[in-house]
Structures are given as structure tokens and as C-alpha cells.
Write an enzyme that holds these catalytic residues in place. Structure first.
Site, PDB file in Angstrom:
ATOM      1  N   LEU B  10       0.865  -1.186   0.000  1.00 11.50           N
ATOM      2  CA  LEU B  10       0.000   0.000   0.000  1.00 11.50           C
ATOM      3  C   LEU B  10       0.899   1.232   0.000  1.00 11.50           C
ATOM      4  O   LEU B  10       1.092   1.893   0.995  1.00 11.50           O
ATOM      5  CB  LEU B  10      -0.917  -0.040   1.231  1.00 11.50           C
ATOM      6  CG  LEU B  10      -2.182   0.795   1.172  1.00 11.50           C
ATOM      7  CD1 LEU B  10      -2.903   0.620  -0.152  1.00 11.50           C
ATOM      8  CD2 LEU B  10      -3.105   0.403   2.293  1.00 11.50           C
ATOM      9  N   HIS B  11       1.474   1.476  -1.167  1.00  9.38           N
ATOM     10  CA  HIS B  11       2.530   2.447  -1.347  1.00  9.38           C
ATOM     11  C   HIS B  11       1.942   3.666  -2.046  1.00  9.38           C
ATOM     12  O   HIS B  11       0.738   3.717  -2.232  1.00  9.38           O
ATOM     13  CB  HIS B  11       3.627   1.673  -2.108  1.00  9.38           C
ATOM     14  CG  HIS B  11       4.614   2.485  -2.805  1.00  9.38           C
ATOM     15  ND1 HIS B  11       4.711   2.538  -4.157  1.00  9.38           N
ATOM     16  CD2 HIS B  11       5.562   3.269  -2.310  1.00  9.38           C
ATOM     17  CE1 HIS B  11       5.709   3.336  -4.466  1.00  9.38           C
ATOM     18  NE2 HIS B  11       6.229   3.783  -3.360  1.00  9.38           N
ATOM     19  N   ALA B  12       2.760   4.665  -2.384  1.00  8.18           N
ATOM     20  CA  ALA B  12       2.267   5.981  -2.784  1.00  8.18           C
ATOM     21  C   ALA B  12       1.022   5.973  -3.682  1.00  8.18           C
ATOM     22  O   ALA B  12      -0.015   6.504  -3.299  1.00  8.18           O
ATOM     23  CB  ALA B  12       3.391   6.755  -3.457  1.00  8.18           C
TER      24      ALA B  12
END
Lengths: 541, 83
Positions: B10-12
């Protein structure tokens, strides 16, 4: 020798004048210190709006989708209500606006420490947002006007996506102090096809307006003008051989890939990744559905051999309908052909579907191979189930190093091996493919990997088993001659790299290939191996 | 619970999309690894600070009595973390 070294991005050497971006602590923050609480809150809201609209403008003007996506993700952070809430809380507890912004950025940054590299990299984004907010609150706009004429190389500690979005066509190169192969700067430069050397460590000797030369291929920056020959690909002026020295094949994961591989005149498909066809499936496809999907891809494939690889999934390459759950160490877990231990019926059905579709395409020679085979016992189980169905061309992938010492014991029904260099390197060097800190060990020029490939070829030759390569290594036009010289019979590259591979197969002589392999095997480091082979090949032009 | 399949977790970019969907719900949506440690799902920054890796499962709570709407929001959130 390079005057400054870093990590090169791109293939082309560039000469240009330095456009230096200097950064210091915002000098105007003093004017914000004496504001009242109410004034600070209003200033903050205005600053957020101003920075947000600056980002929105850049998103609209961005030349490239990747850059647009990165900027959009940053815009979402700037306008995050939680960010302004935390800053406002600090203001209300008595901090000045710049202190409150610094405190909020530090608070969120601290929470990101200890995650993977991708999360820690966001700390730099947050810091830049902090600087931009303080600048905007003082009324300063980002005053970065890149020149529009001439040839310039941007030099900076690091570049933000916002800054790269303002690049003009006069920007030919980039040199940064910070960042690595996966930094925003490297990714954006790769997309924009701008040569860069990132992560140089010390750039203090580079002064504005001086001329420098950068050569990403050598990871190098040179002071002044340096002639670096760039005469196009090494094979470009060689006479075209009537018969190719090796079989140039393509990797296929969709009907679109297949079309591209065919139009590049490949002699077949060295890897048909069946898992990519099922990534979106929530339920297990029936045999009939599989036949339909495979037929769609096959009808776009070139005539010749097409090697189907049985489903290569795992908890790190999840396929919805398999419900594999979670493993502590997925790269070393139930992955590839090992899934047949827990889902034997799926594998039986898949082979049956491939057999059925092969009868519909008589002009293609359909082979099957299994991934992640560790020993003869597994290889025999797979080849028995394939030959029982009537397949006469059966192979296995070589990724798990243990199988190498068992090549002499393989059953006669195994006709070919296909080396997956990415996974073979991962297991050989104990270097996680997902971890950028160990990426240098996964460089396909590592002499130990090349020695291992040489051993695989020698052992296979004694058994009359053919060896091909379908990993990343096959896509490197300099490495291809080395691999052929080591005794590899076919190379299968990603769809985009196939046309080069086809051209190489009609230009490379076996003598040159053997000389290249000899040089690479004798090298002590991957950099030496690459340099020596480059010199050998370019001297032939 | 839903599993994060996006390659880097759950990155940028997935976080920004996730937050946008949560914000559109019109009622509080919370997310975390367990019930006692939930953050505001409409905040991309808070989502990032969870440092959720690919393959991890996260708990999403919709604070509403409108079951139909909650189901749509959950489906949309799940779709955005698939790849």
C-alpha cells in the site's frame, strides 16, 4: 577513469553545460515566525492551495504517464486533511508556522522509518513538501526555469518529480548526489530517455555553466568534453549471415506480446507464461476456457516452436483461484511446479488443455516445460505426466541450483533445459529480487553466474540436451554473444527486445561468441566482464 | 480483511487511490492491521504510515449502517489493491 562515478541510467553518452540547482534552508522563514495563531492558520491554508495548484499544473503538462502518476500521489499527500490538521494542532499549541510544518513533516517521516525502501523513499517526498509549503507561505514561487536552448546537464543533490516535470528539451542529462537505481529520478529519466548518473555521493566539484560529459554505460561523469564513441549497436555494420548462429525467440504473456514477437521475425516463443493469462481469474478456468485462451495467444504466435511453461505462481506471485495463503519466505516456498503438490488437479488439467490446443495448431511445434524443478525426482514426475499425454518435446526450467548437479541423471524424455537467469541468480547469490540493496549481486554479468551457465551447458551437452535462456540476461545485446559462446542454443527475450536479438542472430559469428565468452569467464567482476566484452564487440565494427 | 496484492504494497500510488475511494464514502472509513490500531482511510499519509507490504491483509471498517453502500466501498477498495 571517471572523475565522478555513480549509477548510470540510459545508453547514450551526453556532453553539456551544468545547470546547477542549489538548495539551502529557506532564507525567508523568519518573516513567518511572528505571525499570530490565526494568521498562521490562514497562511497555511493558502500555502497548501498554492502548492496544490502548482502540482496540478505540472500534472497537466507532464510528458509521461509515470511522472503524472508520481506527481498525483504527491498531490494527494499535500492535500491530505490529516497533514493540515497536525500542523494546525502544533500552531494552536504555540508553535510558529515554520516550526509547526517542520514538526508535522518529522512526525510523519518518523512513522515511515523501518518500512521497505519504497516507504522510506517517501520521506524525501515529505521533506520536499515541507520546503515547498514554507516557500509558498512566504510568497515565493518555485523559480525554476530550465533553459530552452543548448545542451544542458542538470546537477543537483536530488530532483523531485515536480522539478523533473519542468525539464525542457534542452535538458540532455542529469547528475545527482543522492538516489539509486529505483529512485524517482532514475525512473523518470529512464522513461523520458534522458541519460543520467545518479547517486554520485560527492558533486561539490561540479560548478554551474562548466561543461561535463556523462556516460551512463560506464556509470561515469567526466570533467570537460570527452569523446565517447557512440556508433550505434555493435552489430550494425557487420555482414548479414544467411543462417542465424542461434535461435532468437520471444517471451509471451498475452496475445499482444505474441503479435509483437511474430512481427519481429522471431523463430518461435521460448517462454509462454501461462500465469499471466490467469491473473484476473477469481475461479479456476475450466479445460475448455483454457483451450480458448491458449488458442487466442497461439493464433498470434510465429510459426515454429512455442514453449508453454506450466503455471508459475506462488504466494509472491499470487493467482486468485489457487488460494495459496501466506508464507514467511515465499521465494523459498511452495512456488512454481511445487504447487502441483497441493493442487495436482489443476496441473493435470492444464497439461490436458495445452495438449488439446496443440492439435489445433499443426504448424507450430508445442513444447511444455515446468518451472522451479529442484531434482530428478521432480523432473521425472513432470516428464512422465507430459509424455503420457503424448508430448514429445518436454523440458524443465533451471532456476533452482540443486538441479544442476543432477543433469546427468535426468530421464531421457527431458529434451531441453531453459535457464531462468533472474531466479537462478536469486538462489545462487542468496539475493532477494525484491530488495534493491542486493541488486548488484543479481547483475547477469556476474562471472559466477556465467560460470554456472557454462557448467549447465557442458553437462547438458554430454546428455544431448539443448539449453536455452529465457531470463532477463537474454535481452542484453552485449551479453547475448557471451551466452551463445558458453554453449546456449536459443535466447528468448521480452517482446520489445526480440528484433535486436533477431538482428544479432544474423550478425554474430561463433568465433566472436566464443571469444566473448572466454573474456567474460576470465573476468573477476561483472564490471570487468562487461567492459572487456564491449571492447571486443565494438572493435569488430 | 482484504489482502494487498499491489506489487509494492500500500505504497504511494495505491494509497492515494485507496484514500480517494474512502473519502467518497461520505462516512468514516478506517483501516489497519487490527481493530485496536485503525487509521483514517481517507488519509493517504496515514495509509503510508501503516507500511503495508504486498501479501499482508488489512482490516477495513465502514462506520455506517448502510450495508449496500459499505459493500460497494469495500469492493472498490479491494479492487484498487489488486495490482
Amino acid at each position: 577513469m571517471a572523475d565522478i562515478s555513480g549509477y548510470g541510467v540510459g545508453d547514450n553518452p551526453v556532453i553539456g553545460k551544468i545547470f546547477l540547482i542549489e538548495r539551502g534552508i529557506s532564507d525567508s522563514r523568519d518573516v513567518l515566525v511572528h505571525l499570530s495563531k490565526e494568521e498562521s492558520v490562514v497562511k497555511l491554508a493558502n500555502a497548501i492551495n498554492r502548492v496544490a495548484s502548482e502540482f496540478s499544473d505540472s500534472i497537466k503538462n507532464a510528458r509521461d504517464t509515470t511522472l503524472r502518476e508520481i506527481l498525483s500521489a504527491q498531490l494527494a499527500l499535500i492535500t491530505d486533511p490529516e497533514l493540515s490538521a497536525v500542523i494546525n494542532d502544533s500552531i494552536n499549541s504555540g508553535k510558529s508556522l515554520p516550526e509547526a510544518i517542520d514538526a508535522a513533516i518529522s512526525e510523519f517521516s518518523a512513522l515511515l522509518v523501518g518500512g521497505s525502501a519504497e516507504f522510506e523513499a517517501r520521506i524525501a517526498d515529505l521533506k520536499e513538501i515541507g520546503v515547498r509549503l514554507i516557500d509558498a507561505a512566504t510568497g515565493k514561487t518555485q523559480n525554476l526555469n530550465f533553459p530552452t536552448e543548448g545542451d544542458w546537464i542538470v546537477v543537483s543533490n536530488d530532483l523531485s518529480p515536480l522539478e523533473t516535470s519542468k525539464f525542457t528539451s534542452a535538458i540532455k542529462g542529469v547528475v545527482t548526489r543522492d538516489g539509486g537505481p529505483t529512485s524517482h529520478t532514475a525512473i523518470v529519466c529512464r522513461q523520458l530517455r534522458i541519460s543520467a548518473v545518479v547517486g554520485c555521493g560527492d558533486i561539490s566539484k561540479l560548478n554551474a555553466n562548466e561543461t561535463i560529459t556523462i556516460n551512463p554505460v560506464e556509470n561515469a561523469v567526466f570533467f570537460g568534453r570527452k569523446a565517447i564513441e557512440n556508433r550505434g549497436p555493435w552489430w550494425i555494420n557487420l555482414p548479414k549471415l544467411k543462417n542465424p548462429t542461434f535461435r532468437a525467440l520471444g517471451n509471451v504473456g498475452s496475445a499482444k506480446d505474441a503479435e509483437l514477437v511474430k512481427s519481429s521475425n522471431a523463430l518461435g516463443v521460448g517462454l509462454l507464461r501461462t500465469e499471466l493469462l490467469f491473473l484476473d481469474s477469481k475461479v479456476e478456468p475450466t479445460i475448455e476456457e483454457q483451450v480458448r485462451i491458449y488458442a487466442e495467444v497461439l493464433s498470434n504466435c510465429p510459426e515454429g516452436e512455442v514453449i508453454f511453461r506450466t503455471l508459475d505462481a506462488g504466494t509472491d506471485k499470487p493467482i486468485g483461484f489457487l488460494n495459496l495463503g501466506k508464507e514467511e519466505n515465499p521465494a523459498l516456498g511452495v512456488r512454481g511446479q511445487r504447487i502441483s503438490w497441493v493442487r495436482p488437479q489443476f496441473y493435470a488439467n492444464q497439461l490436458l488443455a495445452i495438449k488439446q490446443v496443440s492439435t489445433l495448431f499443426p504448424s507450430q511445434r508445442i513444447s511444455v516445460m515446468a518451472p522451479m524443478i529442484a531434482n530428478t525426482e521432480e523432473a521425472t514426475a513432470f516428464s512422465n505426466s507430459a509424455t503420457d499425454l503424448g508430448f514429445d518435446s518436454v523440458g524443465i526450467m533451471v532456476e533452482v541450483p540443486s538441479i544442476i548437479e543432477d543433469i546427468s541423471n535426468l530421464p531421457d524424455s527431458i529434451k531441453f533445459l531453459s535457464i531462468g537467469t533472474n531466479d537462478l541468480s536469486q538462489y545462487l547469490f542468496a539475493a532477494d529480487r525484491q530488495n534493491s540493496a542486493v541488486a548488484h549481486l543479481l547483475n547477469p554479468w556476474q562471472p559466477i553466474l556465467l560460470k554456472t551457465i557454462s557448467r549447465i551447458c557442458n553437462l547438458s551437452k554430454l546428455r544431448g540436451i539443448k539449453v536455452g535462456i529465457c531470463g532477463e540476461a537474454a535481452s542484453d545485446p552485449l551479453l547475448a554473444p557471451v551466452l551463445i559462446g558458453l554453449g546456449v542454443e536459443s535466447l528468448s527475450a521480452g517482446a520489445g527486445a526480440v528484433s535486436d536479438l533477431v538482428a544479432i542472430s544474423h550478425a554474430l559469428s561463433l568465433t566472436t561468441a566464443e571469444a566473448a565468452a572466454d573474456l567474460a569467464l576470465k573476468s573477476k567482476t561483472s564490471i570487468d566482464a562487461q567492459r572487456l566484452v564491449r571492447n571486443l564487440l565494438t572493435a569488430k565494427i | 480483511m482484504m489482502e494487498v496484492k499491489a506489487a509494492v504494497g500500500l505504497h504511494a500510488r495505491p494509497a492515494a487511490q485507496f484514500a480517494e475511494i474512502a473519502r467518497g464514502a461520505g462516512y468514516p472509513v478506517k483501516v489497519g492491521r487490527s481493530e485496536i490500531a485503525l487509521v483514517n482511510a481517507a488519509s493517504p499519509l496515514r495509509l503510508l504510515t501503516l507500511k503495508v507490504q504486498k501479501g499482508e491483509s488489512i482490516l477495513v471498517v465502514c462506520e455506517t449502517s448502510d450495508e449496500l453502500s459499505a459493500k460497494t466501498i469495500l469492493d472498490n477498495l479491494e479492487a484498487c489493491i489488486q495490482n
